[in-house]
Design a protein around this motif. Structure first.
Motif, PDB file in Angstrom:
ATOM      1  N   LEU A 118      26.605 -80.114  14.398  1.00  0.00           N
ATOM      2  CA  LEU A 118      27.867 -80.845  14.412  1.00  0.00           C
ATOM      3  C   LEU A 118      28.568 -80.858  15.758  1.00  0.00           C
ATOM      4  O   LEU A 118      29.450 -81.687  15.981  1.00  0.00           O
ATOM      5  CB  LEU A 118      28.814 -80.245  13.363  1.00  0.00           C
ATOM      6  N   GLY A 119      28.219 -79.919  16.636  1.00  0.00           N
ATOM      7  CA  GLY A 119      29.014 -79.697  17.833  1.00  0.00           C
ATOM      8  C   GLY A 119      30.133 -78.731  17.508  1.00  0.00           C
ATOM      9  O   GLY A 119      30.552 -78.616  16.352  1.00  0.00           O
ATOM     10  N   LEU A 120      30.622 -78.032  18.527  1.00  0.00           N
ATOM     11  CA  LEU A 120      31.615 -76.992  18.268  1.00  0.00           C
ATOM     12  C   LEU A 120      32.888 -77.559  17.641  1.00  0.00           C
ATOM     13  O   LEU A 120      33.454 -76.975  16.726  1.00  0.00           O
ATOM     14  CB  LEU A 120      31.969 -76.258  19.561  1.00  0.00           C
ATOM     15  N   HIS A 121      33.331 -78.702  18.133  1.00  0.00           N
ATOM     16  CA  HIS A 121      34.587 -79.274  17.657  1.00  0.00           C
ATOM     17  C   HIS A 121      34.536 -79.503  16.147  1.00  0.00           C
ATOM     18  O   HIS A 121      35.402 -79.047  15.393  1.00  0.00           O
ATOM     19  CB  HIS A 121      34.867 -80.584  18.391  1.00  0.00           C
ATOM     20  N   SER A 122      33.528 -80.226  15.674  1.00  0.00           N
ATOM     21  CA  SER A 122      33.412 -80.514  14.238  1.00  0.00           C
ATOM     22  C   SER A 122      33.104 -79.256  13.437  1.00  0.00           C
ATOM     23  O   SER A 122      33.571 -79.101  12.306  1.00  0.00           O
ATOM     24  CB  SER A 122      32.327 -81.572  14.000  1.00  0.00           C
ATOM     25  N   GLU A 125      36.367 -77.476  12.761  1.00  0.00           N
ATOM     26  CA  GLU A 125      37.217 -78.166  11.800  1.00  0.00           C
ATOM     27  C   GLU A 125      36.631 -78.160  10.390  1.00  0.00           C
ATOM     28  O   GLU A 125      37.368 -77.987   9.411  1.00  0.00           O
ATOM     29  CB  GLU A 125      37.433 -79.626  12.254  1.00  0.00           C
ATOM     30  N   GLU A 126      35.317 -78.351  10.281  1.00  0.00           N
ATOM     31  CA  GLU A 126      34.705 -78.571   8.975  1.00  0.00           C
ATOM     32  C   GLU A 126      34.095 -77.317   8.362  1.00  0.00           C
ATOM     33  O   GLU A 126      33.860 -77.275   7.150  1.00  0.00           O
ATOM     34  CB  GLU A 126      33.627 -79.654   9.090  1.00  0.00           C
ATOM     35  N   ILE A 127      33.836 -76.299   9.185  1.00  0.00           N
ATOM     36  CA  ILE A 127      33.152 -75.111   8.660  1.00  0.00           C
ATOM     37  C   ILE A 127      33.922 -73.823   8.943  1.00  0.00           C
ATOM     38  O   ILE A 127      34.227 -73.061   8.028  1.00  0.00           O
ATOM     39  CB  ILE A 127      31.718 -75.016   9.229  1.00  0.00           C
ATOM     40  N   LYS A 159      30.984 -67.149  20.085  1.00  0.00           N
ATOM     41  CA  LYS A 159      30.562 -68.553  20.129  1.00  0.00           C
ATOM     42  C   LYS A 159      31.560 -69.394  20.923  1.00  0.00           C
ATOM     43  O   LYS A 159      31.172 -70.263  21.712  1.00  0.00           O
ATOM     44  CB  LYS A 159      30.437 -69.111  18.706  1.00  0.00           C
ATOM     45  N   LEU A 160      32.848 -69.143  20.678  1.00  0.00           N
ATOM     46  CA  LEU A 160      33.873 -69.906  21.390  1.00  0.00           C
ATOM     47  C   LEU A 160      33.825 -69.639  22.895  1.00  0.00           C
ATOM     48  O   LEU A 160      33.935 -70.563  23.710  1.00  0.00           O
ATOM     49  CB  LEU A 160      35.254 -69.556  20.839  1.00  0.00           C
ATOM     50  N   ILE A 161      33.662 -68.384  23.260  1.00  0.00           N
ATOM     51  CA  ILE A 161      33.624 -68.036  24.688  1.00  0.00           C
ATOM     52  C   ILE A 161      32.422 -68.673  25.370  1.00  0.00           C
ATOM     53  O   ILE A 161      32.521 -69.198  26.482  1.00  0.00           O
ATOM     54  CB  ILE A 161      33.616 -66.500  24.864  1.00  0.00           C
ATOM     55  N   VAL A 162      31.273 -68.656  24.704  1.00  0.00           N
ATOM     56  CA  VAL A 162      30.075 -69.297  25.272  1.00  0.00           C
ATOM     57  C   VAL A 162      30.308 -70.798  25.444  1.00  0.00           C
ATOM     58  O   VAL A 162      29.944 -71.395  26.467  1.00  0.00           O
ATOM     59  CB  VAL A 162      28.849 -69.038  24.374  1.00  0.00           C
ATOM     60  N   ALA A 163      30.935 -71.421  24.427  1.00  0.00           N
ATOM     61  CA  ALA A 163      31.200 -72.859  24.506  1.00  0.00           C
ATOM     62  C   ALA A 163      32.171 -73.180  25.638  1.00  0.00           C
ATOM     63  O   ALA A 163      31.985 -74.158  26.377  1.00  0.00           O
ATOM     64  CB  ALA A 163      31.756 -73.360  23.175  1.00  0.00           C
ATOM     65  N   ILE A 164      33.200 -72.365  25.786  1.00  0.00           N
ATOM     66  CA  ILE A 164      34.182 -72.577  26.864  1.00  0.00           C
ATOM     67  C   ILE A 164      33.523 -72.397  28.226  1.00  0.00           C
ATOM     68  O   ILE A 164      33.748 -73.171  29.159  1.00  0.00           O
ATOM     69  CB  ILE A 164      35.372 -71.617  26.694  1.00  0.00           C
ATOM     70  N   ASP A 165      32.675 -71.371  28.325  1.00  0.00           N
ATOM     71  CA  ASP A 165      31.987 -71.106  29.591  1.00  0.00           C
ATOM     72  C   ASP A 165      31.062 -72.261  29.965  1.00  0.00           C
ATOM     73  O   ASP A 165      30.826 -72.520  31.155  1.00  0.00           O
ATOM     74  CB  ASP A 165      31.183 -69.806  29.466  1.00  0.00           C
ATOM     75  N   GLY A 166      30.553 -72.966  28.956  1.00  0.00           N
ATOM     76  CA  GLY A 166      29.636 -74.079  29.214  1.00  0.00           C
ATOM     77  C   GLY A 166      30.327 -75.392  29.505  1.00  0.00           C
ATOM     78  O   GLY A 166      29.667 -76.382  29.842  1.00  0.00           O
ATOM     79  N   GLN A 167      31.656 -75.420  29.384  1.00  0.00           N
ATOM     80  CA  GLN A 167      32.377 -76.656  29.673  1.00  0.00           C
ATOM     81  C   GLN A 167      32.375 -76.953  31.173  1.00  0.00           C
ATOM     82  O   GLN A 167      32.493 -76.046  31.999  1.00  0.00           O
ATOM     83  CB  GLN A 167      33.827 -76.567  29.183  1.00  0.00           C
ATOM     84  N   MET A 195      42.184 -73.503  21.114  1.00  0.00           N
ATOM     85  CA  MET A 195      43.181 -74.306  21.817  1.00  0.00           C
ATOM     86  C   MET A 195      42.763 -74.479  23.285  1.00  0.00           C
ATOM     87  O   MET A 195      42.870 -75.576  23.858  1.00  0.00           O
ATOM     88  CB  MET A 195      44.530 -73.603  21.716  1.00  0.00           C
ATOM     89  N   ASN A 196      42.275 -73.410  23.883  1.00  0.00           N
ATOM     90  CA  ASN A 196      41.768 -73.445  25.258  1.00  0.00           C
ATOM     91  C   ASN A 196      40.631 -74.463  25.373  1.00  0.00           C
ATOM     92  O   ASN A 196      40.605 -75.296  26.292  1.00  0.00           O
ATOM     93  CB  ASN A 196      41.289 -72.039  25.633  1.00  0.00           C
ATOM     94  N   TYR A 197      39.711 -74.415  24.422  1.00  0.00           N
ATOM     95  CA  TYR A 197      38.564 -75.331  24.422  1.00  0.00           C
ATOM     96  C   TYR A 197      39.026 -76.790  24.332  1.00  0.00           C
ATOM     97  O   TYR A 197      38.558 -77.658  25.084  1.00  0.00           O
ATOM     98  CB  TYR A 197      37.645 -74.995  23.255  1.00  0.00           C
ATOM     99  N   ILE A 198      39.961 -77.066  23.434  1.00  0.00           N
ATOM    100  CA  ILE A 198      40.456 -78.432  23.243  1.00  0.00           C
ATOM    101  C   ILE A 198      41.129 -78.960  24.514  1.00  0.00           C
ATOM    102  O   ILE A 198      40.869 -80.086  24.955  1.00  0.00           O
ATOM    103  CB  ILE A 198      41.455 -78.476  22.063  1.00  0.00           C
ATOM    104  N   LEU A 199      41.987 -78.149  25.101  1.00  0.00           N
ATOM    105  CA  LEU A 199      42.710 -78.583  26.299  1.00  0.00           C
ATOM    106  C   LEU A 199      41.759 -78.860  27.456  1.00  0.00           C
ATOM    107  O   LEU A 199      41.884 -79.871  28.166  1.00  0.00           O
ATOM    108  CB  LEU A 199      43.742 -77.527  26.690  1.00  0.00           C
TER     109      LEU A 199
END
Length: 292
Positions: A118-122, A125-127, A159-167, A195-199
């Motif tokens: 789904l990607g991190l965003h979805s 929200e969905e899971i 998971k969130l930290i890895v995703a943020i680091d990959g942005q 919130m950090n990831y979204i911004l």
């Protein structure tokens, strides 16, 4: 071992208590026990069994057929369903079961599969948020320990930290600076990380100060950036009777900026929200503000 009422099983599985009783009587799918005072209760094995049955039933398997399946066959079928695309409710139930067992391998597999599909965003929200809402029932009824909470929170946090680091940093011209922090004593960081990831995904400049920030440190940071928006999450701190005072303090100290608040303690109906404070009911509200 935890003890669950039939109403708690209903909330966690999505199967009505009346239906659970019928299934028990007709198909003997669960094995409730009784306390010394003759009150029926269910254990971890019952919860996991019902979660699996709920998944199969939701995907069209008749209860009469499920009742004839061996436990190993049920588990195999559920595993196949959880690997299929867009099986959001299946992922949520699988995460609950893995958390009850504190099985990091299973939990990580479900989380990774959902994020890849789904990607991190979805996935958030969905899971992940539906999962956190479900296990909130277990926290309220003392059926999971603080260890369970730390177990799942830290895995999701990773998971969130890895995703943020990959942005890819792509700060847009004229982008707003957002100062993100948790009040002193507040340690629940997942929403702030998201919130950090979204911004960042929306090209904004983020100054992430993290957990347990003393108010004077927030003041010093704001003085450095000026006019920066401030974002905070109040899950358990400040306490209910101190939230209004804290909001007033924020508003009065930073009168010329927009302050975004989110979290359980920010949702009380009795709060009087200052004019420069925006209360977020969910993090979709923040995204809507960014796109406005």
């Amino acid at each position: 071992m935890a003890q669950y009422t039939i109403k708690e099983l209903e909330h966690l599985s999505g199967i009505k208590a009346h239906t659970i009783r019928i299934w028990e009587q007709r198909y003997h799918i669960l094995n409730p026990r009784r306390t010394d005072t003759n009150i029926r209760y269910y254990d971890d094995a019952d919860l996991k069994s019902l979660l699996n049955i709920s998944l199969l039933n939701e995907r069209g398997y008749k209860i009469s057929k499920i009742a004839q399946m061996e436990p190993e066959q049920i588990q195999r079928t559920v595993a196949e369903l959880c690997d299929s695309p867009c099986a959001c409710s299946h992922h949520v139930s699988a995460l609950v079961a893995a958390m009850v067992d504190m099985d990091e391998v299973k939990f990580d597999k479900q989380l990774s599969t959902a994020t890849l599909q789904l990607g991190l965003h979805s996935a958030m929200e969905e899971i992940i948020y539906p999962f956190l809402n479900k296990i909130g029932i277990l926290w309220q009824t003392n059926n999971i320990s603080p260890a369970h909470e730390h177990f799942v929170s830290n895995l999701i946090r990773q998971k969130l930290i890895v995703a943020i680091d990959g942005q890819t940093l792509r700060r847009e011209e004229q982008s707003t600076t957002y100062i993100l922090y948790l009040p002193e004593g507040e340690l629940h960081e997942l929403a702030l990380l998201y919130m950090n990831y979204i911004l960042r995904a929306n090209g904004q400049h983020v100054v992430y100060l993290g957990q347990n920030l003393p108010f004077p440190d927030l003041e010093l940071t704001y003085e450095q950036f000026k006019k920066a928006c401030i974002c905070t999450v109040m899950t358990s701190t400040p306490e209910r009777d101190q939230v209004q005072h804290y909001l007033n303090r924020l508003s009065q100290r930073f009168p010329h900026t927009t302050i975004y608040i989110y979290g359980f303690q920010a949702q009380h109906d009795f709060l009087i929200i200052p004019s420069n404070v925006r209360r977020l009911g969910c993090l979709r509200d923040l995204e809507a503000e960014l796109k406005a």
